[in-house]
Design a protein around this motif. Sequence first.
Motif, short mmCIF file in Angstrom:
data_model
loop_
_atom_site.label_atom_id
_atom_site.label_comp_id
_atom_site.label_asym_id
_atom_site.label_seq_id
_atom_site.Cartn_x
_atom_site.Cartn_y
_atom_site.Cartn_z
N LEU A 1 80.84 44.55 46.86
CA LEU A 1 80.40 45.66 47.71
C LEU A 1 79.21 46.38 47.08
CD1 LEU A 1 83.88 47.06 48.77
CD2 LEU A 1 82.25 45.80 50.22
N ASN A 2 79.25 46.52 45.77
CA ASN A 2 78.15 47.19 45.07
C ASN A 2 76.92 46.32 44.92
OD1 ASN A 2 79.53 49.63 44.64
ND2 ASN A 2 80.54 48.82 42.82
N TYR A 3 77.12 45.00 44.86
CA TYR A 3 76.03 44.03 44.71
C TYR A 3 76.26 42.90 45.72
CZ TYR A 3 75.52 46.32 40.15
OH TYR A 3 75.36 47.24 39.14
N PRO A 4 75.84 43.08 46.97
CA PRO A 4 76.09 42.05 48.00
C PRO A 4 75.55 40.66 47.65
CG PRO A 4 75.40 44.09 49.02
CD PRO A 4 75.23 44.28 47.54
N ILE A 5 74.57 40.59 46.75
CA ILE A 5 74.05 39.29 46.33
C ILE A 5 75.14 38.45 45.67
CG2 ILE A 5 73.22 40.02 44.05
CD1 ILE A 5 71.36 37.62 46.41
N LEU A 6 76.22 39.09 45.24
CA LEU A 6 77.35 38.38 44.62
C LEU A 6 78.23 37.67 45.65
CD1 LEU A 6 78.44 40.98 41.93
CD2 LEU A 6 77.49 38.70 41.50
N ILE A 7 78.04 37.97 46.94
CA ILE A 7 78.83 37.32 47.98
C ILE A 7 78.22 35.95 48.26
CG2 ILE A 7 79.64 37.43 50.37
CD1 ILE A 7 79.30 40.52 50.17
N ASN A 8 79.01 34.91 48.09
CA ASN A 8 78.53 33.57 48.38
C ASN A 8 78.34 33.42 49.88
OD1 ASN A 8 77.65 31.02 47.76
ND2 ASN A 8 79.44 30.51 46.53
N ARG A 9 77.47 32.53 50.27
CA ARG A 9 77.14 32.35 51.67
C ARG A 9 76.75 30.91 51.93
NH1 ARG A 9 73.92 31.33 48.12
NH2 ARG A 9 71.73 31.77 48.18
N PRO A 10 76.70 30.57 53.20
CA PRO A 10 76.96 31.35 54.40
C PRO A 10 78.46 31.35 54.75
CG PRO A 10 76.23 29.18 55.02
CD PRO A 10 76.18 29.23 53.52
N ILE A 11 78.89 32.45 55.32
CA ILE A 11 80.24 32.55 55.86
C ILE A 11 80.10 32.47 57.37
CG2 ILE A 11 82.30 33.99 56.12
CD1 ILE A 11 81.41 35.39 53.46
N VAL A 12 80.89 31.61 57.99
CA VAL A 12 80.85 31.45 59.44
C VAL A 12 82.23 31.77 60.01
CG1 VAL A 12 80.46 29.86 61.37
CG2 VAL A 12 79.01 29.73 59.32
N VAL A 13 82.21 32.58 61.06
CA VAL A 13 83.43 32.94 61.79
C VAL A 13 83.31 32.35 63.18
CG1 VAL A 13 84.86 34.85 62.64
CG2 VAL A 13 83.58 35.11 60.48
N SER A 14 84.29 31.53 63.56
CA SER A 14 84.28 30.90 64.88
C SER A 14 85.69 30.98 65.45
CB SER A 14 83.82 29.45 64.79
OG SER A 14 84.90 28.58 64.54
N PRO A 15 85.85 30.63 66.72
CA PRO A 15 87.20 30.61 67.30
C PRO A 15 88.13 29.62 66.59
CG PRO A 15 85.55 30.56 69.04
CD PRO A 15 84.82 30.38 67.74
N LEU A 16 87.57 28.66 65.84
CA LEU A 16 88.38 27.66 65.15
C LEU A 16 88.62 27.99 63.68
CD1 LEU A 16 86.94 24.34 66.64
CD2 LEU A 16 88.88 25.72 67.43
N GLY A 17 88.12 29.13 63.22
CA GLY A 17 88.38 29.52 61.84
C GLY A 17 87.20 30.20 61.18
N THR A 18 87.43 30.57 59.95
CA THR A 18 86.42 31.23 59.13
C THR A 18 86.26 30.39 57.87
OG1 THR A 18 87.08 33.38 59.98
CG2 THR A 18 85.83 33.37 57.92
N ARG A 19 85.01 30.14 57.49
CA ARG A 19 84.78 29.23 56.37
C ARG A 19 83.53 29.62 55.61
NH1 ARG A 19 86.08 23.46 57.40
NH2 ARG A 19 88.09 24.47 57.46
N LEU A 20 83.60 29.45 54.28
CA LEU A 20 82.42 29.47 53.44
C LEU A 20 81.81 28.08 53.58
CD1 LEU A 20 80.54 30.66 51.28
CD2 LEU A 20 82.20 29.90 49.55
#
Length: 141
Positions: free
Chosen positions: A86-105
Amino acid sequence: MTDITIYHNPACGTSRNTLALIRNSGVEPTVILYLETPPNREQLKALISAMGIDARALLRNNVEPYEKLGLAEERFSDEQLIEAMLNYPILINRPIVVSPLGTRLCRPSEAVLDILPDAQQGEFRKEDGEKVIDKQGNRIV
């Protein structure tokens, strides 16, 4: 229209390839530039939960704040790792995708194919030239 969201960093090739694969299925997703508009605590925790991973699995370890904060040490709880993201968003790995079939890195980018409800509409090559989808819209294994 299928509702898909991608937490995207346009400077990342994997993220660009993932976005292009979503668009190749005929869907224009909601694009969240997470470095400009990072998820809040509740959203980040919900994404982690939906992916069925722990916070450490979402943590990028090849960026400067990771070393500076000593995040390689196993002493950090999920809450502390979430706080760092939260303090350093660059630490969040990506891309994260949210779809009707699930959420995945989506690393590698073709992991998105497992959660896209709509078929690919044609050939697709990654930016490096690797062919992922043939002319008939079929995944190349």
